[in-house]
Design a protein around this motif. Structure first.
Motif, PDB file in Angstrom:
ATOM      1  N   ARG A  13     -47.546  82.207  85.495  1.00  0.00           N
ATOM      2  CA  ARG A  13     -47.361  80.752  85.358  1.00  0.00           C
ATOM      3  C   ARG A  13     -47.216  80.083  86.722  1.00  0.00           C
ATOM      4  O   ARG A  13     -47.687  78.961  86.914  1.00  0.00           O
ATOM      5  N   PHE A  70     -52.934  72.735  86.682  1.00  0.00           N
ATOM      6  CA  PHE A  70     -52.898  71.820  85.537  1.00  0.00           C
ATOM      7  C   PHE A  70     -51.901  70.678  85.719  1.00  0.00           C
ATOM      8  O   PHE A  70     -51.644  69.933  84.792  1.00  0.00           O
ATOM      9  N   ILE A  74     -64.369  73.099  78.803  1.00  0.00           N
ATOM     10  CA  ILE A  74     -63.732  74.219  79.518  1.00  0.00           C
ATOM     11  C   ILE A  74     -64.650  74.755  80.624  1.00  0.00           C
ATOM     12  O   ILE A  74     -64.220  74.950  81.757  1.00  0.00           O
ATOM     13  N   SER A 128     -58.504  72.387  70.919  1.00  0.00           N
ATOM     14  CA  SER A 128     -58.990  71.012  71.081  1.00  0.00           C
ATOM     15  C   SER A 128     -60.082  70.706  70.065  1.00  0.00           C
ATOM     16  O   SER A 128     -60.152  69.594  69.538  1.00  0.00           O
ATOM     17  N   PRO A 171     -53.075  72.383  65.631  1.00  0.00           N
ATOM     18  CA  PRO A 171     -54.063  73.467  65.712  1.00  0.00           C
ATOM     19  C   PRO A 171     -53.426  74.850  65.704  1.00  0.00           C
ATOM     20  O   PRO A 171     -53.979  75.783  65.146  1.00  0.00           O
ATOM     21  N   VAL A 172     -52.247  74.986  66.347  1.00  0.00           N
ATOM     22  CA  VAL A 172     -51.518  76.262  66.261  1.00  0.00           C
ATOM     23  C   VAL A 172     -50.423  76.036  65.218  1.00  0.00           C
ATOM     24  O   VAL A 172     -49.382  75.457  65.524  1.00  0.00           O
ATOM     25  N   ARG A 225     -41.832  84.623  67.667  1.00  0.00           N
ATOM     26  CA  ARG A 225     -41.033  85.211  68.742  1.00  0.00           C
ATOM     27  C   ARG A 225     -40.230  86.363  68.136  1.00  0.00           C
ATOM     28  O   ARG A 225     -40.133  86.487  66.928  1.00  0.00           O
ATOM     29  N   THR A 262     -49.898  75.306  78.794  1.00  0.00           N
ATOM     30  CA  THR A 262     -50.277  74.874  80.142  1.00  0.00           C
ATOM     31  C   THR A 262     -51.244  73.695  80.089  1.00  0.00           C
ATOM     32  O   THR A 262     -51.301  72.903  81.017  1.00  0.00           O
TER      33      THR A 262
HETATM   34  C1  HEM Z   1     -55.015  70.137  71.388  1.00  0.00           C
HETATM   35  C2  HEM Z   1     -55.130  71.154  72.204  1.00  0.00           C
HETATM   36  C3  HEM Z   1     -54.122  72.256  72.378  1.00  0.00           C
HETATM   37  C4  HEM Z   1     -53.076  72.629  71.583  1.00  0.00           C
HETATM   38  C5  HEM Z   1     -52.615  72.002  70.276  1.00  0.00           C
HETATM   39  C6  HEM Z   1     -52.437  73.764  72.220  1.00  0.00           C
HETATM   40  C7  HEM Z   1     -51.325  74.411  71.723  1.00  0.00           C
HETATM   41  C8  HEM Z   1     -50.691  75.476  72.332  1.00  0.00           C
HETATM   42  C9  HEM Z   1     -49.509  76.126  71.830  1.00  0.00           C
HETATM   43  C10 HEM Z   1     -48.766  75.768  70.552  1.00  0.00           C
HETATM   44  C11 HEM Z   1     -49.185  77.123  72.692  1.00  0.00           C
HETATM   45  C12 HEM Z   1     -48.009  78.094  72.567  1.00  0.00           C
HETATM   46  C13 HEM Z   1     -48.406  79.281  71.714  1.00  0.00           C
HETATM   47  C14 HEM Z   1     -47.267  80.263  71.521  1.00  0.00           C
HETATM   48  O1  HEM Z   1     -46.246  80.158  72.180  1.00  0.00           O
HETATM   49  O2  HEM Z   1     -47.437  81.193  70.713  1.00  0.00           O
HETATM   50  C15 HEM Z   1     -50.176  77.101  73.746  1.00  0.00           C
HETATM   51  C16 HEM Z   1     -50.180  77.953  74.816  1.00  0.00           C
HETATM   52  C17 HEM Z   1     -51.145  77.959  75.784  1.00  0.00           C
HETATM   53  N1  HEM Z   1     -52.182  77.048  75.920  1.00  0.00           N
HETATM   54 FE1  HEM Z   1     -52.574  75.489  74.736  1.00  0.00          FE
HETATM   55  N2  HEM Z   1     -53.112  74.061  73.376  1.00  0.00           N
HETATM   56  C18 HEM Z   1     -54.131  73.157  73.518  1.00  0.00           C
HETATM   57  C19 HEM Z   1     -55.035  73.093  74.569  1.00  0.00           C
HETATM   58  C20 HEM Z   1     -55.042  73.921  75.656  1.00  0.00           C
HETATM   59  C21 HEM Z   1     -55.937  73.816  76.789  1.00  0.00           C
HETATM   60  C22 HEM Z   1     -56.995  72.723  76.946  1.00  0.00           C
HETATM   61  C23 HEM Z   1     -55.651  74.860  77.626  1.00  0.00           C
HETATM   62  C24 HEM Z   1     -56.264  75.252  78.946  1.00  0.00           C
HETATM   63  C25 HEM Z   1     -57.297  74.743  79.479  1.00  0.00           C
HETATM   64  C26 HEM Z   1     -54.562  75.606  77.021  1.00  0.00           C
HETATM   65  C27 HEM Z   1     -53.999  76.741  77.556  1.00  0.00           C
HETATM   66  C28 HEM Z   1     -52.898  77.396  77.044  1.00  0.00           C
HETATM   67  C29 HEM Z   1     -52.301  78.575  77.665  1.00  0.00           C
HETATM   68  C30 HEM Z   1     -52.767  79.266  78.930  1.00  0.00           C
HETATM   69  C31 HEM Z   1     -51.195  78.931  76.877  1.00  0.00           C
HETATM   70  C32 HEM Z   1     -50.227  80.092  77.102  1.00  0.00           C
HETATM   71  C33 HEM Z   1     -48.985  79.596  77.813  1.00  0.00           C
HETATM   72  C34 HEM Z   1     -47.890  80.650  77.934  1.00  0.00           C
HETATM   73  O3  HEM Z   1     -47.707  81.452  77.032  1.00  0.00           O
HETATM   74  O4  HEM Z   1     -47.190  80.615  78.955  1.00  0.00           O
HETATM   75  N3  HEM Z   1     -54.223  75.013  75.830  1.00  0.00           N
HETATM   76  N4  HEM Z   1     -51.075  76.085  73.512  1.00  0.00           N
END
Ligand code: HEM
Length: 451
Positions: free
Chosen positions: A102, A109, A153, A271, A326-327, A332, A400
């Motif tokens: 991170r 970002f 992306i 997205s 979406p998620v 955990r 992120t």
């Molecule tokens: C509407 C769009 C998005 C939603 C709703 C979303 C939602 C989430 C959620 C809920 C998590 C946590 C998952 C967990 O803890 O199990 C997550 C993690 C993450 N997302 Fe997104 N995301 C979106 C777009 C993006 C985009 C555009 C990127 C990168 C270009 C991205 C990169 C990541 C990454 C790298 C993580 C892991 C972070 C970590 O565990 O430290 N996401 N996202």
């Protein structure tokens, strides 16, 4: 006038046998749950193999995600289905390895960098509008939004459009990977005993290693360009040249492949899902569609600053993420014994956090199942946004890409509606189901015509 409600999956009866539950689960985790979870603060699933707790109470969600994230690490089990593709990516790691990742990724970002990323994002949005204008008539929009989000992306990360040969191959192979890899939801929520062997369908590992080889081609070419001083100033270059402020190290080539794989997966599936539902909701609520279309005139000058004027579009997108996060659920693991709402939570218990249920909680939200983008300006909406709204998770492990996605979504939505009018198709109302993200069972069909 009867109010049209956004689609909501049917709930299962309150009591079913474990095996029926597992069966329902395999089909779809949303309709496998009883309606009482929309009212409950906490629920326990006790089976011969595991104990899981669904946590639906704002202060407990906060405890797990924000106050004590180190005591509730990501469950290993969620990694099982994704490991062949994602390796040790930031999405799957815990502890020190995750913290280091991170530290290297986050600067790319940051809010300030979004301005630099914006032209590539906008170019992808323009290409998406042109594709839709070329089609018109009856369109399955999930396919289109997936294409558009994947394009965003590749353009922002590597300065290449989805039409680029390698990018295009990653995109299509990735779709096959998901189709061949159904274990994810089940493994995450109904953890199997550790001794039970994990089977991947034939071809899944092969497919994952082919996707990784394609990505490796992009990262090694980029590494060479960085060394030659010819690399474009995009997200890949930024991430590959950022040193960990604590150790001074950068990602090596393998680590970068892991991270690119997760950016592609986490960044386009999510997205695409949100954008498809947002467009469907606009078809269902034409009065809001007209407001977004009118506001989109602000984009005329093409500047990044104009995005801040898309207030209605942002409220619409935010409301879409509430109704169709979406998620839909996250898992955990309790690293030590806990006590939640006077219940013992044993070490190793799975803690399920459900944006899907929290966002529609009947005791927290006014009009929980209704579509009302104006709610974000009300007292209840503001309070719930703080306490009961986690589409991007929260705390140290927050997405992120949250800031990135909150520019991308409203931007593409506005640009499409500026040029096209959309209407629902009779007899084809979508039914939400959770696969990797919340999608519609049989696609989302819309009628498109020029404005
Ligand atoms: C509407 C769009 C998005 C939603 C709703 C979303 C939602 C989430 C959620 C809920 C998590 C946590 C998952 C967990 O803890 O199990 C997550 C993690 C993450 N997302 Fe997104 N995301 C979106 C777009 C993006 C985009 C555009 C990127 C990168 C270009 C991205 C990169 C990541 C990454 C790298 C993580 C892991 C972070 C970590 O565990 O430290 N996401 N996202």
């Amino acid at each position: 006038m009867t109010q049209v409600m956004p689609p909501k999956p049917p709930a299962r009866p309150d009591r079913v046998s474990l095996w029926r539950y597992v069966k329902l689960f395999r089909q779809d985790i949303l309709s496998a749950q009883p309606a009482k979870l929309y009212r409950a603060w906490m629920a326990e699933f006790r089976t011969p193999f595991f104990r899981s707790f669904l946590v639906n109470q704002p202060d407990l969600v906060k405890r797990v995600l924000k106050e004590r994230p180190d005591d509730f690490p990501k469950s290993d089990r969620i990694a099982e289905g994704l490991k062949p593709l994602l390796g040790n990516s930031v999405f799957l790691t815990n502890g020190e390895a995750w913290k280091r990742q991170r530290r290297i990724i986050d600067p790319a970002f940051e809010g300030g960098r979004l301005k630099d990323t914006f032209p590539a994002m906008r170019a992808a949005a323009e290409a998406a509008v042109a594709r839709l204008e070329g089609q018109q008539g009856l369109v399955e929009i999930e396919e289109e939004t997936s294409h558009a989000a994947a394009d965003v992306i590749f353009r922002t990360l590597f300065s290449i459009p989805i039409e680029h040969e390698v990018a295009g191959q990653v995109f299509t192979r990735f779709r096959d990977y998901q189709r061949s890899q159904p274990l994810l939801n089940l493994a995450a929520f109904v953890p199997l005993p550790r001794w039970m062997p994990r089977f991947f369908r034939r071809g899944t590992r092969q497919n994952a290693s082919e996707i990784r080889a394609l990505i490796a081609q992009l990262t090694s070419e980029r590494m060479a360009a960085i060394e030659a001083g010819t690399a474009p100033d995009d997200l890949a270059t930024k991430i590959m040249t950022t040193r960990d402020p604590e150790t001074g190290s950068t990602f090596d080539a393998d680590e970068m492949v892991d991270q690119v794989a997760i950016f592609f997966l986490a960044g386009h599936e999510t997205s695409a899902s949100a954008l498809a539902w947002a467009l469907y909701l606009m078809a269902l609520y034409p009065e809001w569609q007209e407001k977004v279309a009118a506001e989109a005139a602000a984009l005329e000058d093409g500047s990044f600053a104009a995005v801040s004027k898309l207030k209605i579009s942002r409220d619409v997108f935010r409301e879409t993420l509430r109704l169709y996060p979406p998620v839909p659920m996250m898992v955990r693991e309790a690293a030590c014994p806990e006590r939640f709402r006077n219940r013992d939570v044993p070490k190793g218990a799975q803690m399920v956090l459900s944006p899907w249920h929290l966002h529609r909680h009947e005791r927290l939200w006014e009009n929980p199942d209704g579509f009302d983008p104006a709610r974000w300006q009300t007292e209840n909406g503001k309070q719930c946004q703080r306490d009961a709204y986690i589409p991007f998770s929260a705390g140290a492990r927050v997405c992120t890409g949250a800031g990135f996605a909150m520019v991308e979504g409203p931007l593409i939505l506005s640009m499409i509606l500026r040029r096209l009018r959309i209407e629902p198709v009779a007899g084809k109302a979508p039914v939400p189901v959770a696969h990797l993200t919340v999608r519609s069972q049989n696609g989302i069909w819309l009628q498109l015509s020029p404005r």
